[in-house]
Structure formats: C-alpha cells, structure tokens
Design a protein around this motif. Structure first.
Motif, PDB file in Angstrom:
ATOM      1  N   CYS A  39       0.825  -1.216   0.000  1.00 29.86           N
ATOM      2  CA  CYS A  39       0.000   0.000   0.000  1.00 29.86           C
ATOM      3  C   CYS A  39       0.856   1.263   0.000  1.00 29.86           C
ATOM      4  N   SER A  40       1.973   1.241   0.724  1.00 32.12           N
ATOM      5  CA  SER A  40       2.830   2.435   0.750  1.00 32.12           C
ATOM      6  C   SER A  40       3.523   2.633  -0.593  1.00 32.12           C
ATOM      7  N   ALA A  43       0.960   4.010  -2.968  1.00 30.59           N
ATOM      8  CA  ALA A  43       0.754   5.443  -2.729  1.00 30.59           C
ATOM      9  C   ALA A  43       1.890   6.262  -3.334  1.00 30.59           C
ATOM     10  N   ASP A  53      -5.063  15.055  -5.875  1.00 32.86           N
ATOM     11  CA  ASP A  53      -6.423  14.648  -5.510  1.00 32.86           C
ATOM     12  C   ASP A  53      -6.719  13.216  -5.953  1.00 32.86           C
ATOM     13  N   PHE A  56      -4.640  10.824  -3.699  1.00 31.10           N
ATOM     14  CA  PHE A  56      -5.251  10.640  -2.383  1.00 31.10           C
ATOM     15  C   PHE A  56      -6.455   9.712  -2.465  1.00 31.10           C
ATOM     16  N   ALA A  57      -7.310   9.907  -3.448  1.00 26.75           N
ATOM     17  CA  ALA A  57      -8.508   9.076  -3.588  1.00 26.75           C
ATOM     18  C   ALA A  57      -8.130   7.615  -3.838  1.00 26.75           C
ATOM     19  N   THR A  59      -5.280   6.080  -3.208  1.00 28.43           N
ATOM     20  CA  THR A  59      -4.566   5.520  -2.064  1.00 28.43           C
ATOM     21  C   THR A  59      -5.532   5.205  -0.925  1.00 28.43           C
ATOM     22  N   THR A  60      -6.473   6.092  -0.679  1.00 28.46           N
ATOM     23  CA  THR A  60      -7.454   5.856   0.391  1.00 28.46           C
ATOM     24  C   THR A  60      -8.289   4.618   0.096  1.00 28.46           C
ATOM     25  N   LEU A  61      -8.759   4.479  -1.141  1.00 29.56           N
ATOM     26  CA  LEU A  61      -9.538   3.295  -1.506  1.00 29.56           C
ATOM     27  C   LEU A  61      -8.703   2.022  -1.382  1.00 29.56           C
ATOM     28  N   ARG A  62      -7.443   2.117  -1.752  1.00 35.78           N
ATOM     29  CA  ARG A  62      -6.556   0.947  -1.656  1.00 35.78           C
ATOM     30  C   ARG A  62      -6.352   0.542  -0.200  1.00 35.78           C
ATOM     31  N   ILE A  63      -6.127   1.504   0.694  1.00 34.83           N
ATOM     32  CA  ILE A  63      -5.917   1.192   2.112  1.00 34.83           C
ATOM     33  C   ILE A  63      -7.192   0.606   2.716  1.00 34.83           C
ATOM     34  N   LEU A  64      -8.351   1.104   2.300  1.00 29.28           N
ATOM     35  CA  LEU A  64      -9.614   0.544   2.798  1.00 29.28           C
ATOM     36  C   LEU A  64      -9.829  -0.893   2.323  1.00 29.28           C
TER      37      LEU A  64
END
Length: 135
Positions: A39-40, A43, A53, A56-57, A59-64
């Motif tokens: 995940c890192s 990102a 933007d 961020f979107a 990366t956030t979806l991937r971490i979730l």
C-alpha cells in the motif's frame, strides 16, 4: 545558484517524503499488506504519476481494501496519461509544435538507458504503472 525545480516536482516530494519515512520504519515490522505492490509503494507511485487529488482518492480506496474482507493480490496503480507529441519527445526542452533535432548525446557510444517504470496500456486513456527491477 541552482534553479528551483518545477512546481510539480516540489509537491511530489512533499507528499512522498512521509511515505518514505513510513517505509523506512515499517521495514522493522512483519509485512502485513495483502497486495502487491504494498500500500505504501502504491501510494508513492500514485503521487509520482497522478495529480494529488486522484492520488489521495486512489490511495485511500486501496488502504480501505487492504483487510481480511478482500482477497488481495496484484493491484497496479492506474493512471490517466497522454503520451507526448513526437516532436516534444525528441527534444523535451522546447514546447510541442516546434520541430527540432534530437538532443546531442554526451557519449554517442553510451546507449544504455535505466528504466525505472513501465507504462502499460490498460484501457483507452488509462495505463498501469509497473516498476522495472534489475535482473
């Protein structure tokens, strides 16, 4: 006096610096990411090749998605990219539309190029980013 880098490179460094710090610290812990690339790393690639933007979107979806409810697996970053015009690719120091000769090589016998990332077509206008590793 050294000129300051263009704006896109400065903001990329701003967003990538904490990711590199996290990667340095996480090497001391056991690996828990269910995906490749981690995940890192995902990102980091997103911030290298996307707008902040979108990065961020994504990366956030991937971490979730990085939990026990999802199977994991290979999930390369997807980016929207438009290849440069041939005239710009031949001489990137000048704007497109001006047809110029290619840049001279400092050493004509040196033909080896270090490739860091591959941009692979996925859908029309969408590409996958793959990291190139040494043999």
């Amino acid at each position: 006096m050294k000129p300051s880098p263009p704006a896109p490179i400065r903001w990329r460094r701003f967003f990538i610096a904490p990711i590199k710090g996290y990667q340095y610290l996480s090497r001391m812990l056991p690996g828990t990411c269910r995906y490749y690339p981690t995940c890192s790393e995902y990102a980091k690639w997103q911030f290298l090749f996307n707008r902040p933007d979108r990065a961020f979107a994504a990366t956030t979806l991937r971490i979730l998605r990085c939990n026990q409810l999802f199977a994991g697996g290979i999930d390369y970053p997807r980016v929207r990219w438009r290849p440069p015009a041939p005239a710009f690719a031949a001489n990137p120091l000048f704007p497109p539309g001006r047809i110029l000769a290619p840049l001279p090589r400092t050493n004509p016998d040196d033909r080896e190029i270090a490739i860091q990332y591959w941009i692979v077509p996925h859908k029309p206008g969408e590409y996958l980013i793959l990291k190139a590793f040494d043999r």
